[in-house]
Every structure is written in C-alpha cells, then in structure tokens.
Design a protein around this motif. Structure first.
Motif, PDB file in Angstrom:
ATOM      1  N   ILE A 150       0.914  -1.259   0.046  1.00  0.00           N
ATOM      2  CA  ILE A 150      -0.024   0.370   0.076  1.00  0.00           C
ATOM      3  C   ILE A 150       0.538   1.068  -0.122  1.00  0.00           C
ATOM      4  CG2 ILE A 150      -1.410   1.518   1.438  1.00  0.00           C
ATOM      5  CD1 ILE A 150      -3.092  -1.827   2.305  1.00  0.00           C
ATOM      6  N   THR A 151       0.351   2.507  -0.938  1.00  0.00           N
ATOM      7  CA  THR A 151       1.057   3.624  -0.909  1.00  0.00           C
ATOM      8  C   THR A 151       0.626   4.441  -0.345  1.00  0.00           C
ATOM      9  OG1 THR A 151       1.999   3.187  -3.334  1.00  0.00           O
ATOM     10  CG2 THR A 151       2.589   5.106  -2.070  1.00  0.00           C
ATOM     11  N   LEU A 152       1.051   4.817   1.051  1.00  0.00           N
ATOM     12  CA  LEU A 152       0.272   6.088   1.876  1.00  0.00           C
ATOM     13  C   LEU A 152       1.452   7.107   1.315  1.00  0.00           C
ATOM     14  CD1 LEU A 152       1.707   5.013   5.627  1.00  0.00           C
ATOM     15  CD2 LEU A 152      -0.561   4.921   4.222  1.00  0.00           C
ATOM     16  N   ARG A 153       0.752   8.106   1.361  1.00  0.00           N
ATOM     17  CA  ARG A 153       1.266   9.854   1.235  1.00  0.00           C
ATOM     18  C   ARG A 153       0.437  10.581   1.913  1.00  0.00           C
ATOM     19  NH1 ARG A 153       3.533   9.003  -4.030  1.00  0.00           N
ATOM     20  NH2 ARG A 153       2.885   7.646  -5.520  1.00  0.00           N
ATOM     21  N   ASP A 154       1.727  11.732   1.453  1.00  0.00           N
ATOM     22  CA  ASP A 154       1.339  12.908   3.148  1.00  0.00           C
ATOM     23  C   ASP A 154       1.079  13.437   2.221  1.00  0.00           C
ATOM     24  OD1 ASP A 154       3.824  14.127   1.218  1.00  0.00           O
ATOM     25  OD2 ASP A 154       5.376  13.772   2.952  1.00  0.00           O
ATOM     26  N   SER A 155       0.637  15.239   3.027  1.00  0.00           N
ATOM     27  CA  SER A 155      -0.316  15.832   2.228  1.00  0.00           C
ATOM     28  C   SER A 155       0.947  16.457   1.550  1.00  0.00           C
ATOM     29  CB  SER A 155      -0.429  17.475   3.471  1.00  0.00           C
ATOM     30  OG  SER A 155       1.221  17.770   4.042  1.00  0.00           O
ATOM     31  N   THR A 156       2.157  16.823   1.061  1.00  0.00           N
ATOM     32  CA  THR A 156       2.881  17.280  -0.407  1.00  0.00           C
ATOM     33  C   THR A 156       2.759  15.919  -0.965  1.00  0.00           C
ATOM     34  OG1 THR A 156       4.662  16.486   0.672  1.00  0.00           O
ATOM     35  CG2 THR A 156       4.147  18.632   1.649  1.00  0.00           C
ATOM     36  N   GLY A 157       1.984  15.449  -1.076  1.00  0.00           N
ATOM     37  CA  GLY A 157       2.311  14.152  -2.327  1.00  0.00           C
ATOM     38  C   GLY A 157       3.709  12.930  -2.206  1.00  0.00           C
ATOM     39  N   ASN A 158       4.253  13.061  -0.998  1.00  0.00           N
ATOM     40  CA  ASN A 158       5.650  12.327  -0.978  1.00  0.00           C
ATOM     41  C   ASN A 158       4.844  11.149  -0.379  1.00  0.00           C
ATOM     42  OD1 ASN A 158       7.758  14.085  -1.996  1.00  0.00           O
ATOM     43  ND2 ASN A 158       7.363  14.565   0.432  1.00  0.00           N
ATOM     44  N   GLY A 159       5.245   9.861  -0.405  1.00  0.00           N
ATOM     45  CA  GLY A 159       4.496   8.790  -0.368  1.00  0.00           C
ATOM     46  C   GLY A 159       6.139   7.525   0.263  1.00  0.00           C
TER      47      GLY A 159
END
Length: 198
Positions: A150-159
């Motif tokens: 699963i790819t988690l993302r933060d609010s800036t789009g980094n994963g």
C-alpha cells in the motif's frame, strides 16, 4: 412457529454523520431453528441513491460451530464514522470503503474474511500534525487486517510503501506489525503551538 420483526429508521445518523434510511427485517423459523436477518441502509443524495451497507444471512443459535452465516456488502461506506473511536490520536478521518465480507464462526467469536477497497482514505495523526492518505485494498482475515504494497501519501504527495498487518484476538488484544519504506515522507509538521517537545 414463526416470528417476524420489521423496523425502519428514517435519516439514521451515527457520530453526527448521516447514513441514510435504515431498515431491518428478521424472522425466526422454529422448525429449522435459525434466525434470518437483513439490514440495509439507503442513502439518497443530490446525485441519486446508493446502498452503503447491506447485511444479510442466518444465525443458528443451537449449533456448536458455525453459528453465523452472514454477508456484509459495503458500497462507499463513510470512514468518517470511525472518527469517534480514533479521537484519542486523530482529529480527522475521511474516505470511503467498499467490498464484501463473509461473517462466520460463533456469535461470541465471529470470523471475518474478505477484501475491502479503501478510497481516498485520510487520517490525521494529531501528535505529528500530519495527514496521511491512501487508496488501496485491505485483506480481512479472521485474525486481523492485512496490507500488501500500500502506498501512503503525505499532504505534499510524498509516499511510503506499507506492508504488514494489524492483528487481534476476537477484536481485542490488538498488535501492529507494519513495515514502511518512506521516500521523503513527512513525519513531523509541528511547531511550538502544537507541543513543547517538537
């Protein structure tokens, strides 16, 4: 002997989240010794209607094994409903979940199996002041919830790539075993006004 029960709730809400109109139909069949139940929620919005929840199946109270034989169907069920259960560490929960879950086993120890498709899920970890989001499948097994690539993302789009599980014993005694491979994933977004440590 046959016992029939019906209930209808208009504009059912939970934790201040409107779910829709709910109906429950049950009947006890004495000669077969089972209870059949069907519960559903119909949500009517600006763009038509959908059924976010349908639970149907059988309960056999006299059986020593496999008392439950239910099917749970979710269609864009709001994850926001979980916010009250997560409020000790999260002030923001969102997204939707769809899929099918088979519910078997004993009434005192239900066994769940299925695949859930999570869409636009987001969770804010208050201590870190960071929001994480993902869209992917979660496998439900009798002993927990399993995550695979699963790819988690933060609010800036980094994963970050996430593998692992959240395991339990009868929905208690939870344990978390997650492996994260971050790529510039935001872990802290705090200042003096958030806490006096970071």
């Amino acid at each position: 002997f046959k016992l029939v029960a019906k209930a209808f709730i208009k504009k059912l809400a939970f934790n201040d989240v409107l779910l829709g109109d709910a109906s429950l139909n049950s009947r006890w069949v004495d000669d077969s010794l089972y209870l059949f139940s069907r519960a559903e929620i119909i949500y009517k919005g600006n763009y038509g209607e959908n059924r976010p929840l349908l639970l149907s199946g059988f309960y056999y109270p006299d059986r020593k094994e496999e008392q439950l034989d239910y099917s749970l169907e979710l269609d864009n069920f709001k994850l926001e409903l979980l916010s009250e259960f997560l409020e000790s560490f999260s002030s923001k929960v969102g997204g939707y979940v769809s899929g099918s879950i088979a519910i078997g086993g004993l009434a005192a120890d239900p066994q769940l199996k299925g695949i859930l498709k999570v869409q636009r899920a987001e969770l804010k970890i208050d201590y870190l002041n960071t929001v994480y989001s993902f869209t992917d499948d979660i496998e439900i097994k009798p002993d927990g919830f399993w995550f695979n690539e699963i790819t988690l993302r933060d609010s800036t789009g980094n994963g970050a790539l996430c593998n692992g599980s959240i395991r339990h014993r009868g929905f208690s005694d939870f344990s978390i075993d997650l492996n994260l491979k971050p790529q510039q994933l935001a872990c802290l977004n705090t200042g003096p006004r958030h806490n006096n440590v970071f």
